[in-house]
Design a protein around this motif. Structure first.
Motif, PDB file in Angstrom:
ATOM      1  N   UNK A 188       0.821  -1.220   0.000  1.00  0.00           N
ATOM      2  CA  UNK A 188       0.000   0.000   0.000  1.00  0.00           C
ATOM      3  C   UNK A 188       0.852   1.266   0.000  1.00  0.00           C
ATOM      4  N   UNK A 189       1.837   1.308   0.858  1.00  0.00           N
ATOM      5  CA  UNK A 189       2.654   2.511   0.943  1.00  0.00           C
ATOM      6  C   UNK A 189       3.940   2.465   0.133  1.00  0.00           C
ATOM      7  N   UNK A 190       4.213   1.327  -0.520  1.00  0.00           N
ATOM      8  CA  UNK A 190       5.480   1.161  -1.219  1.00  0.00           C
ATOM      9  C   UNK A 190       5.390   1.355  -2.733  1.00  0.00           C
ATOM     10  N   UNK A 191       4.281   0.931  -3.335  1.00  0.00           N
ATOM     11  CA  UNK A 191       4.146   1.087  -4.794  1.00  0.00           C
ATOM     12  C   UNK A 191       4.032   2.574  -5.108  1.00  0.00           C
ATOM     13  N   UNK A 192       4.989   3.051  -5.889  1.00  0.00           N
ATOM     14  CA  UNK A 192       5.122   4.488  -6.109  1.00  0.00           C
ATOM     15  C   UNK A 192       4.509   4.936  -7.428  1.00  0.00           C
ATOM     16  N   UNK A 193       4.939   4.314  -8.516  1.00  0.00           N
ATOM     17  CA  UNK A 193       4.432   4.707  -9.842  1.00  0.00           C
ATOM     18  C   UNK A 193       3.823   3.499 -10.543  1.00  0.00           C
ATOM     19  N   UNK A 194       2.818   3.777 -11.338  1.00  0.00           N
ATOM     20  CA  UNK A 194       2.220   2.765 -12.210  1.00  0.00           C
ATOM     21  C   UNK A 194       2.291   3.309 -13.628  1.00  0.00           C
ATOM     22  N   UNK A 195       2.986   2.587 -14.496  1.00  0.00           N
ATOM     23  CA  UNK A 195       3.294   3.085 -15.840  1.00  0.00           C
ATOM     24  C   UNK A 195       2.809   2.073 -16.874  1.00  0.00           C
ATOM     25  N   UNK A 196       2.177   2.567 -17.936  1.00  0.00           N
ATOM     26  CA  UNK A 196       1.825   1.712 -19.066  1.00  0.00           C
ATOM     27  C   UNK A 196       2.897   1.913 -20.138  1.00  0.00           C
ATOM     28  N   UNK A 197       3.624   0.860 -20.449  1.00  0.00           N
ATOM     29  CA  UNK A 197       4.734   0.946 -21.396  1.00  0.00           C
ATOM     30  C   UNK A 197       4.221   0.962 -22.847  1.00  0.00           C
ATOM     31  N   UNK A 198       5.136   1.207 -23.767  1.00  0.00           N
ATOM     32  CA  UNK A 198       4.768   1.323 -25.187  1.00  0.00           C
ATOM     33  C   UNK A 198       4.080   0.072 -25.715  1.00  0.00           C
TER      34      UNK A 198
END
Length: 262
Positions: A188-198
């Protein structure tokens, strides 16, 4: 005899009371029939700031018509509620009038679960049910941000559920990922960014390291998050944190580690 007389007197008093109430109600209705709307009062029922009082009044004037000056009994309260509920950020509306000539509008706003951004200020929010509604120019909700090559890109200003089944399924998968992260004491407190790659893969970073964790599609999430735990429990103690740059968790029962993105 006294008891009978008492019952008659009580009945007469009760009848007079109800007649008086009826007369007062009739007088109130007659007064309201000629009473004009003097003012529109908007009350926001939550702490969100997707809409303002002035915006609500502007929507009312533009899409329903000017209410101030009109007779109260001519206002279509149900129609006003329906019109305001058609605005994406609004999820609840109650319209009512009082004897002071005030049209009251009580507004509840849609609560976002995720914010999607694909650059140049473009993007949207979704609520927990997958309903899309626009970003706000001056207010940003404190929810998880999904950034990068977002595959679901509705038209600017769109409100509603995605039109295609594929898009609805993808949004549902992202919401499920968010629920699992937010529901985990570990992440909960550790996942920083969520990115969708190309290539459409979901990737996450954590605040405690420099690795990029590849999750692939929003499926088999329990297994992939378990792989993340295994990485920190078994691989990091042996190799050290940050030894690998890319940790691929998208394949079943596999953890593929690379020192650079190739």
């Amino acid at each position: 005899m006294k008891t009978k007389t008492g019952h008659i007197l009580a009945a007469v008093l009760a009848a007079l009371f109800f007649i008086g109430c009826a007369l007062l109600l009739h007088a109130s209705r007659e007064r309201r029939a000629v009473l004009a709307c003097e003012h529109v009062e908007v009350e926001l029922m939550d702490s969100l700031r997707f809409v303002t009082e002035n915006q609500v009044k502007s929507w009312l004037d533009r899409n329903y018509g000017t209410c101030v000056g009109k007779r109260l009994d001519s206002l279509d309260l149900a129609g006003i509620e329906k019109m305001l509920l058609s605005r994406g950020p609004i999820t609840g509306c109650e319209a009512w009038t009082d004897d002071a000539g005030v049209l009251h509008l009580e507004i509840s706003q849609r609560s976002p679960a995720l914010r999607f951004s694909y650059g140049d200020g473009r993007g949207y929010y979704v609520d927990a049910g997958g309903y899309i509604f626009p970003l706000h120019d001056s207010f940003t909700a404190d929810v998880r941000l999904i950034e990068g090559e977002i595959p679901v890109r509705p038209a600017a200003g769109f409100s509603g559920h995605p039109e295609s089944e594929e898009d609805r399924a993808w949004i549902a998968g992202m919401l499920e990922l968010n629920r699992k992260i937010e529901g985990s004491r570990n992440w909960r407190g550790l996942v920083e960014r969520t990115i969708i790659r190309d290539n459409g893969d979901i990737a996450i970073t954590v605040s405690s390291g420099d690795e990029l964790f590849i999750l692939g599609k929003p499926d088999m999430l329990d297994e992939k998050l378990k792989g993340l735990e295994v990485y920190y429990r078994r691989i990091v103690p042996e190799k050290g944190e940050g030894y690998y740059r890319i940790v691929n968790l998208k394949y079943k029962n596999q953890i593929i580690c690379r020192q650079k993105d190739t």
